[in-house]
Write a protein that holds these residues in place. Structure first.
Motif, PDB file in Angstrom:
ATOM      1  N   LEU A 166       0.832  -1.205   0.000  1.00  0.00           N
ATOM      2  CA  LEU A 166       0.000   0.000   0.000  1.00  0.00           C
ATOM      3  C   LEU A 166       0.870   1.261   0.000  1.00  0.00           C
ATOM      4  CD1 LEU A 166      -2.849  -0.999   2.467  1.00  0.00           C
ATOM      5  CD2 LEU A 166      -3.162  -0.210   0.133  1.00  0.00           C
ATOM      6  N   ARG A 225       1.174   3.883  -3.076  1.00  0.00           N
ATOM      7  CA  ARG A 225       0.857   5.288  -2.849  1.00  0.00           C
ATOM      8  C   ARG A 225       2.013   6.168  -3.306  1.00  0.00           C
ATOM      9  NH1 ARG A 225       0.301   5.665   2.909  1.00  0.00           N
ATOM     10  NH2 ARG A 225      -1.012   3.822   2.990  1.00  0.00           N
ATOM     11  N   VAL A 274      -2.209  10.433   3.214  1.00  0.00           N
ATOM     12  CA  VAL A 274      -3.441   9.681   3.408  1.00  0.00           C
ATOM     13  C   VAL A 274      -4.556  10.640   3.812  1.00  0.00           C
ATOM     14  CG1 VAL A 274      -4.518   7.801   4.662  1.00  0.00           C
ATOM     15  CG2 VAL A 274      -2.067   7.746   4.196  1.00  0.00           C
ATOM     16  N   THR A 307     -12.385   3.235   7.128  1.00  0.00           N
ATOM     17  CA  THR A 307     -12.093   1.946   6.522  1.00  0.00           C
ATOM     18  C   THR A 307     -13.413   1.212   6.344  1.00  0.00           C
ATOM     19  OG1 THR A 307     -10.054   1.892   7.803  1.00  0.00           O
ATOM     20  CG2 THR A 307     -10.705  -0.146   6.701  1.00  0.00           C
ATOM     21  N   ARG A 358     -10.513   3.512   2.702  1.00  0.00           N
ATOM     22  CA  ARG A 358      -9.778   2.298   2.371  1.00  0.00           C
ATOM     23  C   ARG A 358     -10.804   1.178   2.388  1.00  0.00           C
ATOM     24  NH1 ARG A 358      -4.484   0.762   5.596  1.00  0.00           N
ATOM     25  NH2 ARG A 358      -3.619   2.302   4.178  1.00  0.00           N
ATOM     26  N   VAL A 362      -4.509   1.041  -5.960  1.00  0.00           N
ATOM     27  CA  VAL A 362      -4.473   2.437  -5.539  1.00  0.00           C
ATOM     28  C   VAL A 362      -4.607   3.318  -6.773  1.00  0.00           C
ATOM     29  CG1 VAL A 362      -3.093   2.110  -3.461  1.00  0.00           C
ATOM     30  CG2 VAL A 362      -1.961   2.408  -5.643  1.00  0.00           C
ATOM     31  N   GLY A 422      -9.435   6.597  -3.063  1.00  0.00           N
ATOM     32  CA  GLY A 422      -9.050   5.859  -1.871  1.00  0.00           C
ATOM     33  C   GLY A 422      -8.200   4.665  -2.264  1.00  0.00           C
ATOM     34  N   GLU A 423      -8.234   3.647  -1.445  1.00  0.00           N
ATOM     35  CA  GLU A 423      -7.439   2.458  -1.716  1.00  0.00           C
ATOM     36  C   GLU A 423      -8.335   1.232  -1.573  1.00  0.00           C
ATOM     37  OE1 GLU A 423      -3.395   4.179   0.355  1.00  0.00           O
ATOM     38  OE2 GLU A 423      -4.644   2.768   1.444  1.00  0.00           O
ATOM     39  N   THR A 424      -8.036   0.235  -2.356  1.00  0.00           N
ATOM     40  CA  THR A 424      -8.818  -0.992  -2.258  1.00  0.00           C
ATOM     41  C   THR A 424      -7.881  -2.181  -2.118  1.00  0.00           C
ATOM     42  OG1 THR A 424     -10.532  -0.044  -3.653  1.00  0.00           O
ATOM     43  CG2 THR A 424     -10.503  -2.436  -3.439  1.00  0.00           C
ATOM     44  N   LEU A 458      -7.108   1.669   8.842  1.00  0.00           N
ATOM     45  CA  LEU A 458      -6.461   2.981   8.916  1.00  0.00           C
ATOM     46  C   LEU A 458      -6.328   3.364  10.387  1.00  0.00           C
ATOM     47  CD1 LEU A 458      -8.464   4.954   6.233  1.00  0.00           C
ATOM     48  CD2 LEU A 458      -6.069   4.342   6.078  1.00  0.00           C
TER      49      LEU A 458
END
Lengths: 372, 469
Positions: free
Chosen positions: A17, A21, A29, A34, A61, A87, A94-96, A118
């Motif tokens: 991650l 990023r 972030v 989350t 996230r 990402v 966001g992030e998966t 998070l």
């Protein structure tokens, strides 16, 4: 950007991650929560798509926990975690991380999820299907402030509503409840326009749609009048009819998108009440992360009391007059954001007998404020 | 070794820099060079360049021998003298003593006996020591005595690699180069401070070293108390080593232990469980660990600092193995606003403001504060503002050891704890270890969680809770 990790650990996913990023040039972030989605392979795609759309409103996230079925005893002894880290443009805003769990580790999904939460940020767990009967006691549910289930997707929605009521812990919520937010705000607004006493209510909708029951229970709980649940061919909820001292008020939606609000003595009005998709529901659900007291109160009214109270309708109509007026007054109060009467004890009382009018007036229709 | 290579690659090493290995292994110079080569190739942060490697390898030697072998030390001396002539090292040596604690006195005495530690004619002799710096106050004092007999106190460098990290040095920059933090960095605004160092791994193969030492001695005594000193110290008069050490000593000297050690300290041992998707065994089941061991793998302590700035502000220090994830951070948690004009519903989800200094991994700083959620109603929720080292400075920051080795060569002792600091730290920890030794057993916590329930209860008694790092 996508990073695939096979036979991995949570520590390596965390590294991936950070690496991802950095690679896309935005290492800071800014995510606010989350979202953990617990699902099977079949429903993962739709759920993830909905979460992706919702992430435009709530950068988050998203952790998708997919428990793979092991079909042979040999498979069950092998424990493996595969992860797909997305990402940047591949992950909405966001992030998966898609986590696939094989074998024994599937029973210890919380050990994989915990390191990936998070820091500090709230955690929401969503079960699109197969939600545990007691979400707060589930190891994954225990990590979260808010646990989103969906009785609509279950085999026996009405029976499941009773189970949810028994297991209710503050922070539990149901997408079937979120679905009726526009209905609730429309009905509250309609009662605002007319000074009247509600005598009886009828909620009409398709069978096996728990939203109808929830709406009926909410009305029964707040107005303390007999509510009749009747069936139609759908789609979804089709109508709510209030029998009041000033004549009938009806909200009718036959086609699942455009409804008609008719109040006696006033012209009919067209109201857009489109059936919303899951992404919108999740986005709405994520807007407030504190326990939903109104839902708790409605849920605890009890499905079984719905049909029971509908039978002696004429007799019960008289004492219902006062709370009905009180509930009507409660709507403007909600906009003024009065502190909520932390409804737990009051709710118990409601289950036992009729609620005191004061209690009903004080408790704002919380969801009303957030209706769009 | 990779750190040395990286320094060379950046052109920060003096031209004649030489490296001599001393060990029991039967190696030739080439074997040693090959070992270093592999380590560099695998772990160096900067790209491998042949010409830099050639420069390094010219000064690389290996001396085989044991610590009590006089001949070996003679050979070491002649190797160094030969290097002096061949490479022009100028008679300056630093000894990096990566030896087990019990061999320490022998090695130091050997160095003295063979004249390796004698400074002459403007050249220097330095000793670099790794942790542990003793296991209690008494042993630390003995160790210091042994070392200082041979090396001058200001030529002894105790490596605490945390202090070489950019973020740790940045604590000083954050606090003393800016105006906006220092006015609120005191008891009027700060509610409490949490310093966490969590590891996701177990003790690995270090049973022999770890059992009997435990996490408090291994981590709190050095890393966490140093981080606490940097967070809490007053502004030094200047940024030189003496001024910094003076302020750190003042803070460590002002540390007050809580009256009831049983209620304000917690220790634990990891039990079997699942960590990050892997099944792991408990501490007592590890190879080489006595099944009745009382060694702590988790330790949490509450400390106070008795001075005008911090009186009444608790500092919670915790460390542990097999916790949720690997993370080290300092969280300064602020008090709630004294009055909130917003109603209860609006601020239901609002936490306390905080500044979190992330030491590792993903170095940076997070500021948490409340913000209105967009929409028609007033609803305030925590948001975070993030500063990431990787973004604001695109130059990859030097690795901790790189920085520290360079400082040793330059003789700059800013980032190395001094004798007095080490002894003060033991004075803080000794009563706690003593109490633990006499009372009870470590609590068991499931691997992969954030420590034993007792630690949560300890904070709950103060009306607080541990952050989820």
């Amino acid at each position: 950007m996508k990073i695939d990790l096979t036979d991995t650990t949570a520590g390596k996913v965390n590294k991936a991650l950070v690496q991802g990023r950095r690679a896309i040039g935005t290492p800071a972030v800014g995510m606010v929560l989350t979202l953990v989605i617990v699902t099977d392979e079949e429903n993962a795609y739709d759920a993830l798509k909905a979460a992706g759309d919702a992430s435009h409103e709530h950068p988050s996230r998203t952790l998708v926990v997919i428990k793979r079925v092991s079909r042979s005893p040999r498979d069950r002894t092998v424990s493996r975690l595969d992860a797909e880290v997305r990402v940047g443009a591949d992950a909405g805003s966001g992030e998966t991380v898609i986590l696939r769990l094989y074998g024994e580790v599937a029973d210890h999904a919380d050990s994989v999820v915990l390191p990936l939460l998070l820091p500090d940020a709230p955690v929401v767990v969503w079960w699109p299907v197969n939600a545990p009967l007691d979400p707060a006691k589930d190891p994954l549910g225990a990590l979260a402030q808010r646990r989103v289930t969906d009785t609509y997707s279950s085999e026996q929605p009405v029976r499941e509503l009773s189970a949810r009521a028994d297991a209710y812990t503050p922070g539990d919520t149901d997408l079937s409840w979120t679905r009726i937010t526009p209905w609730r705000s429309m009905l509250a607004a309609a009662l605002d326009q007319v000074v009247c006493e509600v005598k009886a209510v009828e909620v009409e909708g398709e069978e096996f749609n728990p939203s109808c029951e929830l709406l009926a229970m909410w009305l029964a709980d707040r107005l303390d009048v007999p509510v009749k649940r009747s069936l139609s061919a759908g789609p979804g909820l089709t109508a709510v009819r209030l029998d009041t001292s000033e004549g009938a008020i009806a909200l009718d939606r036959a086609d699942g998108s455009l409804a008609t609000l008719s109040i006696d003595g006033q012209p009919d009005r067209a109201v857009a009440l489109k059936r919303r998709d899951t992404a919108e529901l999740i986005a709405e659900e994520l807007r407030r992360l504190d326990p939903d007291d109104t839902y708790a109160s409605a849920l605890r009214f009890g499905v079984e009391r719905l049909n029971a109270s509908a039978a002696p309708a004429p007799a019960a109509a008289e004492p219902a007059a006062v709370p009905a007026a009180a509930a009507a007054q409660a709507v403007p109060a909600a906009q003024g954001s009065e502190p909520p009467a932390k409804g737990e004890p009051a709710v118990e009382a409601a289950a036992a007998e009729a609620p005191a009018p004061e209690a009903a007036a004080k408790e704002p229709l919380k969801k009303r404020a957030k209706a769009t | 070794m990779p750190a040395v290579y990286d320094l060379a690659n950046r052109g920060l090493l003096p031209p004649g820099f030489s490296l001599v290995g001393f060990a029991r292994r039967e190696w030739a110079h080439e074997d040693f060079a090959a070992e270093v080569h592999d380590a560099v190739k695998d772990h160096a942060r900067t790209p491998f360049r042949e010409e830099v490697w050639q420069q390094l390898i010219q000064g690389m030697r290996f001396v085989q021998g044991t610590f009590d072998d006089d001949d070996a030390f003679e050979r070491l001396r002649s190797t160094i003298e030969e290097l002096d002539k061949a490479q022009g090292t100028g008679g300056n040596f630093a000894f990096y003593l990566s030896v087990p604690p019990r061999s320490f006195p022998v090695v130091i005495q050997q160095l003295k006996k063979h004249g390796l530690a004698d400074q002459s004619g403007g050249s220097w002799r330095r000793a670099v020591i790794e942790k542990p710096f003793g296991h209690d106050l008494k042993s630390a004092e003995e160790l210091n005595k042994v070392v200082h007999e041979v090396f001058e106190p200001d030529q002894v460098f105790r490596i605490d690699h945390y202090l070489g990290k950019e973020t740790v040095q940045n604590i000083l920059a954050l606090r003393f180069a800016n105006t906006m933090y220092e006015p609120i960095w005191n008891r009027s605004f700060v509610d409490h401070v949490q310093i966490t160092m969590a590891e996701d791994i177990g003790i690995g193969g270090r049973a022999g070293y770890y059992d009997g030492i435990g996490s408090a001695r291994d981590v709190i005594q050095n890393h966490l108390l140093q981080l606490m000193a940097l967070t809490a110290m007053e502004e030094p008069a200047s940024f030189d080593a003496d001024a910094l050490a003076a302020e750190k000593e003042k803070v460590l000297g002002a540390v007050r232990l809580p009256k009831d050690l049983g209620r304000s300290t917690v220790r634990g041992q990891y039990a079997a469980g699942w960590q990050g998707g892997e099944k792991v065994i408990g501490y007592l089941e590890e190879d080489g660990i006595d099944t009745k061991s009382k060694t702590d793998t988790y330790a949490a302590v509450k400390l106070g600092i008795d001075n005008r700035r911090w009186a009444g502000v608790p500092f919670y220090l915790r460390t542990g193995k097999r916790l949720g994830r690997r993370v080290t951070e300092i969280a300064v948690v602020f008090q709630r606003a004294p009055h909130s004009p917003f109603d209860h519903t609006a601020t239901e989800e609002l936490g306390q403001n905080a500044i979190v200094i992330r030491v590792q991994p993903d170095e940076g700083i997070t500021v948490r504060f409340g913000s209105k959620v967009p929409g028609t109603s007033m609803e305030i929720r925590d948001v975070s503002m993030d500063f990431a080292y990787g973004e604001s400075f695109t130059e990859s920051s030097p690795e901790a050891y790189e920085r520290l080795i360079l400082d040793v060569l330059l003789g700059d002792s800013n980032l190395f704890p001094r004798t007095e600091e080490v002894e003060l730290s033991w004075k803080i920890l000794d009563p706690i270890e003593d109490h633990w030794d006499k009372h009870g057993r470590p609590a068991q916590y499931k691997s992969g969680t954030w420590g034993p329930a007792e630690a949560d209860e300890m904070l709950a008694r103060d009306g607080r809770s541990w952050r989820r790092p």
